[in-house]
Structures are given as C-alpha cells and as structure tokens.
Design a protein around this motif. Structure first.
Motif, PDB file in Angstrom:
ATOM      1  N   ASN A   1      78.250   9.404   6.299  1.00 40.34           N
ATOM      2  CA  ASN A   1      77.322   9.634   6.540  1.00 40.34           C
ATOM      3  C   ASN A   1      76.164   9.871   4.480  1.00 40.34           C
ATOM      4  OD1 ASN A   1      74.234  10.544   6.610  1.00 40.34           O
ATOM      5  ND2 ASN A   1      74.722  13.100   7.177  1.00 40.34           N
ATOM      6  N   LEU A   2      75.918   8.890   4.407  1.00 39.23           N
ATOM      7  CA  LEU A   2      75.919   8.446   2.372  1.00 39.23           C
ATOM      8  C   LEU A   2      74.695   9.441   2.212  1.00 39.23           C
ATOM      9  CD1 LEU A   2      77.528   6.771   1.351  1.00 39.23           C
ATOM     10  CD2 LEU A   2      75.844   5.286   1.197  1.00 39.23           C
ATOM     11  N   PRO A   3      73.932  10.624   1.176  1.00 35.61           N
ATOM     12  CA  PRO A   3      72.980  10.998   0.983  1.00 35.61           C
ATOM     13  C   PRO A   3      71.604   9.871   1.290  1.00 35.61           C
ATOM     14  CG  PRO A   3      74.537  11.301  -0.343  1.00 35.61           C
ATOM     15  CD  PRO A   3      74.586  10.862   0.593  1.00 35.61           C
ATOM     16  N   THR A   4      70.553  10.869   1.277  1.00 32.70           N
ATOM     17  CA  THR A   4      69.585   9.232   1.143  1.00 32.70           C
ATOM     18  C   THR A   4      69.587   8.458  -0.100  1.00 32.70           C
ATOM     19  OG1 THR A   4      68.705  10.147   3.033  1.00 32.70           O
ATOM     20  CG2 THR A   4      66.808   9.614   1.378  1.00 32.70           C
ATOM     21  N   ARG A   5      69.915   9.549  -0.858  1.00 32.32           N
ATOM     22  CA  ARG A   5      69.454   8.738  -2.834  1.00 32.32           C
ATOM     23  C   ARG A   5      70.576   7.705  -2.507  1.00 32.32           C
ATOM     24  NH1 ARG A   5      72.014  13.305  -3.161  1.00 32.32           N
ATOM     25  NH2 ARG A   5      74.436  13.675  -4.086  1.00 32.32           N
ATOM     26  N   GLU A   6      71.501   7.371  -2.042  1.00 31.05           N
ATOM     27  CA  GLU A   6      72.668   6.817  -2.369  1.00 31.05           C
ATOM     28  C   GLU A   6      72.623   5.482  -1.844  1.00 31.05           C
ATOM     29  OE1 GLU A   6      76.585   8.601  -2.042  1.00 31.05           O
ATOM     30  OE2 GLU A   6      76.017   9.968  -3.617  1.00 31.05           O
ATOM     31  N   ARG A   7      71.155   5.459  -0.392  1.00 33.85           N
ATOM     32  CA  ARG A   7      71.554   4.388   0.257  1.00 33.85           C
ATOM     33  C   ARG A   7      70.864   2.528  -0.094  1.00 33.85           C
ATOM     34  NH1 ARG A   7      71.848   6.621   6.363  1.00 33.85           N
ATOM     35  NH2 ARG A   7      72.565   7.991   6.341  1.00 33.85           N
ATOM     36  N   LYS A   8      69.637   3.579  -1.470  1.00 37.60           N
ATOM     37  CA  LYS A   8      68.965   2.495  -1.779  1.00 37.60           C
ATOM     38  C   LYS A   8      68.322   1.208  -1.071  1.00 37.60           C
ATOM     39  CE  LYS A   8      73.701   1.249  -4.457  1.00 37.60           C
ATOM     40  NZ  LYS A   8      74.350   1.480  -3.330  1.00 37.60           N
ATOM     41  N   MET A   9      67.971   2.383  -0.598  1.00 34.43           N
ATOM     42  CA  MET A   9      66.694   1.787   0.379  1.00 34.43           C
ATOM     43  C   MET A   9      65.157   1.729  -0.344  1.00 34.43           C
ATOM     44  SD  MET A   9      67.286   1.719   3.462  1.00 34.43           S
ATOM     45  CE  MET A   9      69.003   1.425   4.150  1.00 34.43           C
ATOM     46  N   GLY A  10      64.478   0.732   0.084  1.00 33.50           N
ATOM     47  CA  GLY A  10      63.235   0.956  -0.739  1.00 33.50           C
ATOM     48  C   GLY A  10      62.668   1.528   0.652  1.00 33.50           C
ATOM     49  N   TYR A  11      61.315   2.132   0.674  1.00 34.56           N
ATOM     50  CA  TYR A  11      60.514   2.907   2.094  1.00 34.56           C
ATOM     51  C   TYR A  11      58.995   3.364   1.528  1.00 34.56           C
ATOM     52  CZ  TYR A  11      61.353   5.851   6.328  1.00 34.56           C
ATOM     53  OH  TYR A  11      60.455   6.455   7.120  1.00 34.56           O
ATOM     54  N   LEU A  12      58.690   2.552   3.140  1.00 41.56           N
ATOM     55  CA  LEU A  12      56.868   2.613   2.354  1.00 41.56           C
ATOM     56  C   LEU A  12      56.398   3.557   3.461  1.00 41.56           C
ATOM     57  CD1 LEU A  12      54.863   1.234   0.424  1.00 41.56           C
ATOM     58  CD2 LEU A  12      53.758  -0.262   2.971  1.00 41.56           C
ATOM     59  N   PHE A  13      55.841   4.773   3.089  1.00 42.84           N
ATOM     60  CA  PHE A  13      55.744   6.026   3.636  1.00 42.84           C
ATOM     61  C   PHE A  13      53.853   5.084   4.387  1.00 42.84           C
ATOM     62  CE2 PHE A  13      58.790   8.035   2.211  1.00 42.84           C
ATOM     63  CZ  PHE A  13      59.166   9.000   2.592  1.00 42.84           C
ATOM     64  N   GLN A  14      53.399   5.739   5.591  1.00 48.15           N
ATOM     65  CA  GLN A  14      52.875   5.825   6.575  1.00 48.15           C
ATOM     66  C   GLN A  14      51.243   5.886   5.096  1.00 48.15           C
ATOM     67  OE1 GLN A  14      52.670   7.093  10.606  1.00 48.15           O
ATOM     68  NE2 GLN A  14      50.082   5.524  11.112  1.00 48.15           N
ATOM     69  N   ASP A  15      51.071   7.027   5.041  1.00 52.02           N
ATOM     70  CA  ASP A  15      50.159   7.060   3.573  1.00 52.02           C
ATOM     71  C   ASP A  15      51.016   7.507   2.806  1.00 52.02           C
ATOM     72  OD1 ASP A  15      51.919   9.152   4.379  1.00 52.02           O
ATOM     73  OD2 ASP A  15      50.159  10.797   5.122  1.00 52.02           O
ATOM     74  N   TYR A  16      51.735   6.230   2.655  1.00 50.72           N
ATOM     75  CA  TYR A  16      52.049   6.547   1.292  1.00 50.72           C
ATOM     76  C   TYR A  16      52.673   7.427  -0.126  1.00 50.72           C
ATOM     77  CZ  TYR A  16      48.480   2.730   2.463  1.00 50.72           C
ATOM     78  OH  TYR A  16      48.370   1.966   2.971  1.00 50.72           O
TER      79      TYR A  16
ATOM     80  N   GLU B   1      42.345   8.626  -7.436  1.00 43.02           N
ATOM     81  CA  GLU B   1      41.343   7.976  -7.235  1.00 43.02           C
ATOM     82  C   GLU B   1      40.889   6.274  -7.472  1.00 43.02           C
ATOM     83  OE1 GLU B   1      41.369  10.389 -12.041  1.00 43.02           O
ATOM     84  OE2 GLU B   1      42.019   7.890 -11.885  1.00 43.02           O
ATOM     85  N   LEU B   2      42.247   5.790  -6.243  1.00 41.13           N
ATOM     86  CA  LEU B   2      42.807   4.644  -5.578  1.00 41.13           C
ATOM     87  C   LEU B   2      42.104   5.018  -4.286  1.00 41.13           C
ATOM     88  CD1 LEU B   2      46.107   4.301  -6.898  1.00 41.13           C
ATOM     89  CD2 LEU B   2      44.314   3.284  -8.584  1.00 41.13           C
ATOM     90  N   SER B   3      41.820   3.200  -3.679  1.00 42.04           N
ATOM     91  CA  SER B   3      41.510   2.716  -3.001  1.00 42.04           C
ATOM     92  C   SER B   3      42.797   2.133  -1.928  1.00 42.04           C
ATOM     93  CB  SER B   3      40.784   1.575  -2.810  1.00 42.04           C
ATOM     94  OG  SER B   3      41.948  -0.248  -2.937  1.00 42.04           O
ATOM     95  N   GLY B   4      42.352   2.495  -0.401  1.00 38.46           N
ATOM     96  CA  GLY B   4      43.268   2.252   0.198  1.00 38.46           C
ATOM     97  C   GLY B   4      44.599   0.756  -0.212  1.00 38.46           C
ATOM     98  N   GLY B   5      43.751   0.270  -0.358  1.00 40.06           N
ATOM     99  CA  GLY B   5      44.747  -1.474  -1.006  1.00 40.06           C
ATOM    100  C   GLY B   5      45.753  -1.299  -2.224  1.00 40.06           C
ATOM    101  N   GLN B   6      44.241  -0.197  -3.206  1.00 39.36           N
ATOM    102  CA  GLN B   6      45.465  -0.319  -4.262  1.00 39.36           C
ATOM    103  C   GLN B   6      47.055   0.657  -4.391  1.00 39.36           C
ATOM    104  OE1 GLN B   6      42.370   1.258  -6.469  1.00 39.36           O
ATOM    105  NE2 GLN B   6      41.741  -0.830  -7.655  1.00 39.36           N
ATOM    106  N   ARG B   7      46.385   1.878  -3.224  1.00 38.53           N
ATOM    107  CA  ARG B   7      47.626   2.853  -3.686  1.00 38.53           C
ATOM    108  C   ARG B   7      48.453   2.250  -2.607  1.00 38.53           C
ATOM    109  NH1 ARG B   7      44.605   8.379  -0.890  1.00 38.53           N
ATOM    110  NH2 ARG B   7      43.313   7.951  -1.755  1.00 38.53           N
TER     111      ARG B   7
END
Lengths: 233, 220
Positions: free
Chosen positions: A74-89, A140-146
């Motif tokens: 069970n590799l810890p999250t930090r070692e999985r080398k994933m990119g992850y885009l959260f729903q609200d960033y 200070e950013l718009s949704g697209g910028q975020r």
C-alpha cells in the motif's frame, strides 16, 4: 498506460451501507469513469490516489503496483506520483499562484528554489498563460484561472497519470467547452494519460477512449470507443 | 512611585507558562482534531477541566500531585532535590494549568476548521505528514492559534487562586500583580492598587481587541 483496478470497499454509516466493487482495466490514455453521484466513482479514484484504502484488491498503474492487500502493498499517497485535480481545485489559499505551482518542488519552507526550479515554474506558468497572475492569490482568480493553476501545479512534477474529479462542474457552460479543449491540448503537450470522472455525458463524448460506467458501486459496463487518437500508451 | 516589581514577575511567569502551554496545547489539539480513538472525548473533557473548576480546587490538585509529598513532587524532591512549592516556578505551573484550556480549545477548533482537501492535495503533491502539518495545517490555522495564545497569556497573567495555593503570596518572590492588588487593598495602599489595576486592565483589553480582530479576518 495501463490502468488496472480491482478493489472492494464497504462504507457503513448509521442507516446505510455502501459497497464498492470495482474491477476494470484500461489501455487507453483517455479514460472516463461515468456515473451518477454516489455511484462510487469518486471513491475509486481516491483509492487510486491513495487517499482511501480499499478493504481488499489490487491497483496498478503503468505496471507499477500501488496497492495489493494480499501482498501487503500500500504505497503512501506521496510516493504514487499522481496528478490529481480536485473538484474545487484545492488551491492553497495562503499561497500565491506562483507558490502554489512551485509547491511540489519546494520541500522545506526555509530554502528557496534553485534557479533551475524557478525556470521550470516560469515555463509552466507561461504555458498556462498565468505569468501575469504569479503574485495573485486563489481568491482573486476566476474559475478558469483557478483550474489552470491547479493543472499547472498537478503537472509540474510530470506525474505518471492525471486524475480529474469532475473537472468542469465548477465552471459555467461557456467556459466548460473551452476548458475541455484546453485539457485535450494539455494532454498532448505533457503526454500524460488522463482519467476523468464525471456525470456529464458531454465529457464522455470528448474524453472517453475507454468508458467505465458505474452504478450503485458496481461496474455497469466497460466499453472502448477509441476515437481520440490518444497516441501510444 | 509604587513598587511595580510584581508586574515584572507576572510578565515572566505568564510568558514562560504561555510557552509551555503552546507546545502541549497545540500537540494535544492536533492529536484530538486529527485522530479518532477510544477515550478521545474523555481526554478532551479532562484537558478542558481547568476552565470550569474553581482555581483553588485546581491548586489543591496541583499540591496533591506536585507537593513535597505529592505523586510527582515526592519523586522530584527525593531524586533531584527540587520542590515547586512556594517558588515562582510553582506559579508558572499554576498559570500553565489554568491557561491551557484556552489555547487547547482554540487550537482544536482551528485545526478542525482546515479543509481536509488542502491536506490531501499536499499529500498528493509529495508531502509527508510532518510537511503537511508545517506547510498547510499550521499556516491555515495560524490565526486561531495566535488568538488562543493571546487568550492563554491573558489568563496566565491574571491567575490568583491556583497560584496562591501552590506558590503562596511571598513579596518579592512569588507575589504576582493579581496578589499585589489584593495586598494593597488590604493595607489601604490605593495608589499601588490603582496603578496595578489600570495597567492590567489596559493589557487585558488590548489582548481581547487584538484577539477579536484576528478572529474576524479569516482566510476563506
């Protein structure tokens, strides 16, 4: 990129039990996990990222074993080398755009970035048209910028795969179309496989080379709809 | 010019007590906010107890534990030849205990107020748990921690009952400002009483105003 998922997880609350049984694999660089909210798709990508530990099963990405309870892996999250885009960033509100993007590079708060790392940050900010916002804060950013900042932050360490959790649901419909096109370009440019979870059929149209449909915690159907010339995996 | 030395002693005691409180209250608050374990509510209640208990009762407990014949006090006396009774260090102990819950409660609320998505994001971006704490959790709860620390300092400065029980009221040795006020009134020295009361009031009001300001401006 080969993604293999075969997991089980039971969630219990006072009056309800939810059982996730997800087993699928995908060879394509564009995979869409589609289903209503509460169907288990979110739990599935959180398991891939290591944010949730499945009760049992196996997860492998690109041949690398991330989780296998029978082998005690069970590799810890930090070692999985994933990119992850959260729903609200999930952009860090106390850090500027530049600091958010540099976050994965800078591991201590007392050392600055090396000149090479500063160069990297500058380049990715330019690629995402964020240079003029370097000193701005997320509020200070718009949704697209975020979303662009979140993508730049997720991609700066060249992850093996990019997981996106309902990436367009926080945007209005005009912007949604544009960001879909941008995301396809980004995928090409950074040569990173995408796994998109969504309940929006329009995302399926654009992104699904492999479509995984969820219903009530089970896989309803896995289909290949290859049309995005997604390149060699 | 009235003798203001009790103020300096108070300042020294309160500062040291606040320092000790900070380390322990933040650590306990983080553990309780972060993990679910058996006895968590009981531990929280125990750590909050000094907030509601009469200070003299608290002082009595401190004597039971730290007094020369107390559970820990006896050991200290036999092995290290130290006793906290009737010393300014004893006053630090009393101030630490009474001030603890104020920071503990604020810190727990501050940690629980940090959206866990930020911590998850930090883990995905390669942080281990210590890095997550120092780079995300701590900065995002900083306002709550600073506000709680200021409240704890104000409380540590003003203690009377618990300090009296364990450290006594020895002029020039353990007599804090709060006790000097009491003595001054007893002997009718209203110049001293008024001076000390005025200074302490200004300090406390300043701390409360600053605390409120911090509470109002939160990072969204």
């Amino acid at each position: 990129m080969r993604l293999e998922v075969d997991i089980r997880k039971t969630l219990r609350s006072r009056d309800r039990t939810f059982v996730l049984e997800a087993s699928f694999s995908s060879q394509d660089d564009l995979t869409v996990i589609f289903g209503a909210s509460g169907s288990g798709k979110s739990l599935t990508i959180q398991s891939i990222a290591g944010l949730v530990r499945p009760d049992s099963g196996r997860i492998a990405v690109g041949g690398e074993l991330l989780f296998d309870d029978s082998q005690g892996v069970n590799l810890p999250t930090r070692e999985r080398k994933m990119g992850y885009l959260f729903q609200d960033y999930a952009l860090f509100p106390h850090l500027s755009v530049q600091e958010n993007i540099a976050y994965p590079l800078k591991k201590t708060w007392y050392l600055g970035l090396s000149s090479g790392q500063r160069q990297e940050v500058a380049e990715i900010m330019a690629a995402f048209e964020l240079t003029h916002l370097a000193g701005s804060y997320p509020s200070e950013l718009s949704g697209g910028q975020r979303q662009r900042v979140a993508l730049a932050r997720a991609l700066i360490k060249k992850p093996s795969i990019l997981l996106l959790d309902e990436p367009f649901s926080a945007l209005d419909s005009m912007l949604r179309h544009r960001m879909r096109m941008e995301l396809l370009e980004i995928r090409q440019k950074f040569a990173v496989p995408l796994v998109v979870i969504t309940h929006d059929p329009a995302d399926v149209e654009v992104f699904a080379d492999t479509l995984v449909e969820f219903e009530n915690g089970k896989i309803k159907e896995v289909s290949r709809r290859k049309k995005n010339n997604s390149g060699q995996g | 010019m009235p003798d203001l030395s009790p103020l300096w002693l108070t300042l020294r005691i309160a500062s040291l007590a606040t320092l000790i409180v900070f380390v322990f209250a933040v650590a306990f608050a983080w553990i309780i906010a972060r993990f679910t374990f058996w006895g968590r509510d009981l531990l929280d209640a125990f750590l909050t107890l000094p907030l509601v208990m009469p200070p003299t009762v608290l002082g009595y407990y401190l004597i039971v534990v730290w007094g020369r014949n107390g559970w820990l006090g006896a050991w200290l006396h036999v092995h290290l030849g130290i006793s906290l009774m009737f010393t300014w260090q004893g006053a630090v102990l009393a101030a630490t205990v009474v001030a603890f819950p104020l920071l503990f409660k604020s810190a727990r609320a501050a940690f629980e107020g940090v959206n866990s998505e930020y911590e998850k994001a930090a883990r995905i971006l390669g942080d281990n748990e210590i890095q997550v704490f120092f780079r995300v959790t701590l900065p995002l709860s900083a306002r709550g921690l600073v506000a709680g620390t200021m409240l704890a300092f104000a409380r540590a400065m003003g203690d009377f009952g618990a300090t009296l029980m364990i450290a006594g009221n020895i002029q020039g040795k353990t007599q804090t400002a709060a006790m000097a006020v009491f003595d001054a009134v007893q002997v009718g020295d209203y110049v001293l009483a008024n001076t000390l009361v005025a200074i302490m009031s200004v300090v406390c009001v300043t701390i409360l105003v600053m605390t409120n300001k911090l509470g109002a401006k939160r990072i969204q």
